[in-house]
Design an enzyme around this catalytic site. Structure first.
Site, PDB file in Angstrom:
ATOM      1  N   HIS A  67       0.654  -1.401  -0.035  1.00 36.61           N
ATOM      2  CA  HIS A  67      -0.079  -0.116   0.017  1.00 36.61           C
ATOM      3  C   HIS A  67       0.741   1.336   0.052  1.00 36.61           C
ATOM      4  O   HIS A  67       0.358   2.357  -0.411  1.00 36.61           O
ATOM      5  CB  HIS A  67      -1.039  -0.090   1.185  1.00 36.61           C
ATOM      6  CG  HIS A  67      -0.461   0.259   2.524  1.00 36.61           C
ATOM      7  ND1 HIS A  67       0.164  -0.642   3.423  1.00 36.61           N
ATOM      8  CD2 HIS A  67      -0.288   1.371   3.010  1.00 36.61           C
ATOM      9  CE1 HIS A  67       0.292   0.056   4.617  1.00 36.61           C
ATOM     10  NE2 HIS A  67       0.415   1.564   4.282  1.00 36.61           N
ATOM     11  N   ASP A  84       1.048  -7.787   2.834  1.00 37.32           N
ATOM     12  CA  ASP A  84       1.357  -6.349   2.622  1.00 37.32           C
ATOM     13  C   ASP A  84       2.859  -6.283   2.341  1.00 37.32           C
ATOM     14  O   ASP A  84       3.566  -5.583   3.191  1.00 37.32           O
ATOM     15  CB  ASP A  84       0.788  -5.405   3.545  1.00 37.32           C
ATOM     16  CG  ASP A  84       0.471  -4.114   3.006  1.00 37.32           C
ATOM     17  OD1 ASP A  84       0.926  -3.891   1.621  1.00 37.32           O
ATOM     18  OD2 ASP A  84      -0.265  -3.132   3.622  1.00 37.32           O
ATOM     19  N   SER A  93       4.070   2.854   8.337  1.00 33.53           N
ATOM     20  CA  SER A  93       3.846   1.697   7.490  1.00 33.53           C
ATOM     21  C   SER A  93       5.134   1.510   6.735  1.00 33.53           C
ATOM     22  O   SER A  93       5.818   2.480   6.230  1.00 33.53           O
ATOM     23  CB  SER A  93       2.915   2.340   6.464  1.00 33.53           C
ATOM     24  OG  SER A  93       1.541   2.329   6.808  1.00 33.53           O
TER      25      SER A  93
END
Length: 240
Positions: free
Chosen positions: A75, A113, A193
Site C-alpha cells: 500500500h 502487505d 507503514s
C-alpha cells in the site's frame, strides 16, 4: 489468537499512511501509554545501527534487506514508480545516508502487505560515506522467530513531512503470532507503514502495516510476520 478474532481486529483497523492524515503528533522525547506499555523515543543519531537500516519515503518508511534492496508495504509502493526517490536514514536537517532512485518494484504475490523495492546503487545525492547505497546503509538480518510476550521495537518515520523526517522508535510486547500475522502493543502512526519490526537483538521479525483506529490502552498494531515463504520471496528478489 483465533482467526475470528484476527478478522474482527483487522476490520476495526485503518492503514496508517501519511496520505490518510490519521493519528496524533508524537511528543519530542518519550511518550508512555500506561497499560499498553507503549514507549516512543526520538532517535538522535541515525548514522548508527539499527537506524542505518531504515529509509524514508515521502509518506512512509522502508528498510534495507540486501544489496540495493529495501522492503516496504504494497500500500506504500503503489504510490511510487521507477525513477522516484527514497532517502536513507534521514535525521531531519542533520543529514542523511544519501538519496537514491527506485529502479524496480516487486510485490509479494500473496495477500500479505509486502513489497520489494530495488534502488540504483549510485546516489543522486551522496551520503556521509560516498555515493554508493551499500556503503551508507546496513541490511537487517532475520530473527529465528518471535512469540507472545517478547518485546519488539518499531522504527520509522511517523508523519514524516510534519515531523521533518525525524526517526522514532516505539517499543512494546508481542501479543500474538499466527501464520503470517504478528500483533503487538507498540504506538505507531501515519507514516510508520513499512517500518521494520525488530526483536531486542535488532533482528527482523516482520514489517509493520497498520494499527487500530482507537487510541486507548487496548490499541494494537499489526505486522506481517516473516514466514519461510516470505523470506524466500525476499531472497529471490534481492538485487544481484
Amino acid at each position: 489468537m483465533n482467526k475470528n478474532v484476527v478478522i474482527k481486529s483487522l476490520a476495526a483497523l485503518t492503514i496508517l499512511t501519511s496520505v490518510t492524515g490519521i493519528g496524533i503528533t508524537l511528543v519530542e522525547e518519550v511518550q508512555q501509554t500506561a497499560k499498553a506499555e507503549n514507549n516512543v523515543t526520538k532517535v538522535k543519531d541515525t548514522n548508527i545501527f539499527p537506524y542505518t537500516g531504515v529509509v524514508a519515503f515521502k509518506s512512509a518508511t522502508g528498510f534495507v534487506v540486501g544489496k540495493n534492496t529495501i522492503l516496504t508495504n504494497k500500500h506504500v509502493s503503489k504510490n511510487y514508480k521507477v525513477g522516484d526517490r527514497i532517502t536513507a536514514h534521514p535525521n531531519s536537517d542533520k543529514g542523511n545516508g544519501g538519496i537514491y532512485s527506485i529502479k524496480k518494484i516487486i510485490n509479494y504475490p500473496g495477500k500479505e502487505d509486502v513489497s520489494v523495492i530495488q534502488v540504483e546503487e549510485r546516489a543522486i545525492e551522496r551520503g556521509p560515506k560516498g555515493f554508493n547505497f551499500n556503503d551508507n546503509v546496513t541490511p537487517f538480518k532475520y530473527a529465528a522467530g518471535a512469540k507472545a510476550g517478547e518485546r519488539i521495537k518499531v522504527i520509522g518515520y511517523p508523519h514524516p513531512y510534519k515531523n521533518k523526517y525525524v526517526l522514532y522508535e516505539s517499543t512494546g510486547p508481542v501479543m500474538s503470532v499466527e501464520g503470517s500475522s504478528i500483533v503487538y502493543s507498540a504506538h505507531t502512526e501515519s507514516g510508520n507503514s513499512g517500518s521494520p519490526v525488530l526483536n531486542s537483538n535488532n533482528e527482523l521479525v516482520g514489517i509493520h502495516f497498520a494499527s487500530d483506529v482507537k487510541n486507548d490502552d487496548n490499541r494494537n498494531a499489526y505486522g506481517v510476520y516473516f514466514t519461510p515463504e516470505i523470506k524466500k520471496f525476499i531472497a529471490e528478489n534481492i538485487d544481484k
